[in-house]
Design a protein around this motif. Structure first.
Motif, PDB file in Angstrom:
ATOM      1  N   GLU A  32     -30.546   9.555  11.707  1.00  0.00           N
ATOM      2  CA  GLU A  32     -29.455  10.460  11.320  1.00  0.00           C
ATOM      3  C   GLU A  32     -28.098   9.806  11.533  1.00  0.00           C
ATOM      4  OE1 GLU A  32     -29.735  13.387   9.766  1.00  0.00           O
ATOM      5  OE2 GLU A  32     -31.885  12.915   9.680  1.00  0.00           O
ATOM      6  N   ASP A  33     -27.970   9.031  12.616  1.00  0.00           N
ATOM      7  CA  ASP A  33     -26.689   8.381  12.904  1.00  0.00           C
ATOM      8  C   ASP A  33     -26.401   7.229  11.944  1.00  0.00           C
ATOM      9  OD1 ASP A  33     -26.253  10.090  15.017  1.00  0.00           O
ATOM     10  OD2 ASP A  33     -27.146   8.745  16.514  1.00  0.00           O
ATOM     11  N   TYR A  91     -42.097   8.455   6.151  1.00  0.00           N
ATOM     12  CA  TYR A  91     -42.732   8.884   7.390  1.00  0.00           C
ATOM     13  C   TYR A  91     -44.038   9.621   7.130  1.00  0.00           C
ATOM     14  CZ  TYR A  91     -38.866   7.170  10.098  1.00  0.00           C
ATOM     15  OH  TYR A  91     -37.941   6.336  10.700  1.00  0.00           O
ATOM     16  N   LYS A  93     -26.940   7.390   8.623  1.00  0.00           N
ATOM     17  CA  LYS A  93     -26.724   7.881   7.269  1.00  0.00           C
ATOM     18  C   LYS A  93     -25.251   7.789   6.859  1.00  0.00           C
ATOM     19  CE  LYS A  93     -30.547  11.195   6.821  1.00  0.00           C
ATOM     20  NZ  LYS A  93     -30.886  12.612   6.643  1.00  0.00           N
ATOM     21  N   ASP A 134     -33.070  11.902   1.975  1.00  0.00           N
ATOM     22  CA  ASP A 134     -34.013  12.654   2.805  1.00  0.00           C
ATOM     23  C   ASP A 134     -35.409  12.710   2.186  1.00  0.00           C
ATOM     24  OD1 ASP A 134     -32.302  13.163   4.893  1.00  0.00           O
ATOM     25  OD2 ASP A 134     -31.554  15.042   4.034  1.00  0.00           O
ATOM     26  N   ASP A 150     -38.730  11.263   3.886  1.00  0.00           N
ATOM     27  CA  ASP A 150     -39.918  12.104   4.085  1.00  0.00           C
ATOM     28  C   ASP A 150     -41.167  11.353   3.634  1.00  0.00           C
ATOM     29  OD1 ASP A 150     -38.419  14.165   5.103  1.00  0.00           O
ATOM     30  OD2 ASP A 150     -38.313  15.289   3.201  1.00  0.00           O
ATOM     31  N   PRO A 171     -37.818   5.835  15.297  1.00  0.00           N
ATOM     32  CA  PRO A 171     -37.994   7.304  15.305  1.00  0.00           C
ATOM     33  C   PRO A 171     -37.094   7.960  14.268  1.00  0.00           C
ATOM     34  CG  PRO A 171     -37.887   6.466  17.555  1.00  0.00           C
ATOM     35  CD  PRO A 171     -37.558   5.305  16.666  1.00  0.00           C
ATOM     36  N   ARG A 172     -37.642   8.919  13.536  1.00  0.00           N
ATOM     37  CA  ARG A 172     -36.920   9.552  12.420  1.00  0.00           C
ATOM     38  C   ARG A 172     -35.579  10.112  12.872  1.00  0.00           C
ATOM     39  NH1 ARG A 172     -38.158  12.383   7.543  1.00  0.00           N
ATOM     40  NH2 ARG A 172     -36.152  12.917   6.636  1.00  0.00           N
ATOM     41  N   GLY A 173     -35.517  10.701  14.039  1.00  0.00           N
ATOM     42  CA  GLY A 173     -34.275  11.303  14.502  1.00  0.00           C
ATOM     43  C   GLY A 173     -33.146  10.307  14.676  1.00  0.00           C
ATOM     44  N   GLU A 174     -33.483   9.050  15.007  1.00  0.00           N
ATOM     45  CA  GLU A 174     -32.443   8.039  15.221  1.00  0.00           C
ATOM     46  C   GLU A 174     -31.774   7.617  13.921  1.00  0.00           C
ATOM     47  OE1 GLU A 174     -33.780   4.772  17.551  1.00  0.00           O
ATOM     48  OE2 GLU A 174     -34.684   6.037  19.110  1.00  0.00           O
TER      49      GLU A 174
END
Length: 329
Positions: A297-298, A327, A300, A320, A324, A292-295
């Motif tokens: 973030e940690d 995904y 980076k 980013d 993009d 999942p894209r949100g995961e």
């Protein structure tokens, strides 16, 4: 097998593919030389690795005990893969609870090699400080040896697994063939450094020719090979020194002639090997897409996700904008 020639008189460039760095074939480095012993109907493979092995091992700067073990895994993997008929990937791997937890070597049907080892630096240093002799059990502990042949998504993957046994990796491979394949097998392997400090490896594999039409017991197979013939071949194989296996100045066919000339050694078209990883930015992107894209973030660092291939150490970075695009696809 095609293009049979007596050892000692073969064209060292026979069967070479000009698109795959043919100079390596004529230099007797990074090659597999198939052969047969006519007197006893035994088949074999002689592998000698130079630049390909050095590239894989030095890329990681492994401690010598780890590099030696991984070098043997890669060299034996090349010998074993060349004895099979397959289109895809052959993998030889070990896994254990010792200071070296994992080694793996991949060999594709076109001769691309890669390898990787995982180890605990503190446990390894403690074992070396304690004077551990560096046997297979010292490095890997208790575990297993696995052979895998993967010919693609539309074929059934083959895997054979056997417990680690013996003091060396070639002991473990012989144990595998006794337990899983019931195929009489002799192996000699060596890995070391040349005078310039570069890693080199060599192996000779000798096996009884398999029976057409199905598996049989080792005893039944051995009945087709006179016991005296097998013992003589193993004595000759055992007479091969580490220096002979590793010396690029000794052509592989001259070595075969030196060892087996009385056995009627017959050589076939040889094959080139090279270090080549199968990783790519596209494959990494596919793997990232499964998260999942949100995961991400940690994960980076400095605004980008970086993924490093464990085999070749190539790093693939995604900012980013690149994420993009991943995904969006």
């Amino acid at each position: 097998m095609t293009d049979p020639t007596r050892a000692g008189g073969a064209d060292p460039g026979a069967g070479r593919d000009p698109a795959r760095d043919p100079d390596r074939v004529t230099a007797d480095l990074d090659v597999v030389q198939p052969f047969q012993l006519d007197r006893s109907s035994l088949r074999g493979r002689l592998v000698r690795l130079g630049p390909a092995l050095d590239e894989i091992l030095t890329r990681h700067a492994y401690p010598d005990p780890v590099a030696l073990l991984l070098g043997e895994t890669i060299t034996l993997g090349a010998a074993l893969a060349s004895a099979l008929k397959y289109e895809g990937i052959f993998t030889l791997q070990t896994k254990g609870d010792g200071p070296v937890s994992f080694t793996v070597a991949d060999v594709t049907s076109v001769g691309d090699l890669r390898g990787y080892a995982s180890f605990d630096a503190d446990r390894l240093a403690a074992a070396v400080a304690a004077g551990a002799p560096g046997t297979l059990r010292d490095l890997l502990g208790t575990g297993y040896l696995a052979f895998t042949v993967d010919q693609g998504e539309h074929t059934e993957r083959y895997q054979g697994i056997v417990e680690l046994a013996g003091d060396s990796l070639d002991d473990a491979v012989r144990h595998y063939f006794r337990q899983s394949e019931q195929l009489a097998t002799g192996i000699k392997v060596a890995v070391g450094r040349d005078p310039a400090g570069r890693w080199v490896g060599g192996a000779i594999l000798v096996q009884a020719l398999p029976e057409e039409g199905g598996a049989r017991s080792e005893a039944a197979r051995r009945s087709d090979v006179e016991e005296d013939d097998w013992r003589r071949a193993m004595v000759l194989l055992g007479s091969c020194t580490e220096a002979e296996l590793l010396d690029p100045r000794l052509p592989v066919n001259d070595l075969l002639f030196r060892l087996f000339h009385e056995e009627g050694a017959r050589v076939y078209t040889r094959h080139a090997l090279r270090a080549a990883c199968r990783c790519s930015r596209g494959r990494v992107a596919t793997a990232l897409r499964s998260i999942p894209r949100g995961e991400l973030e940690d994960l980076k660092v400095d605004g980008r996700v970086a993924v490093t291939c464990e085999f070749c150490k190539t790093e693939y970075g995604f900012d980013d904008a690149a994420l993009d695009a991943v995904y969006a696809d």
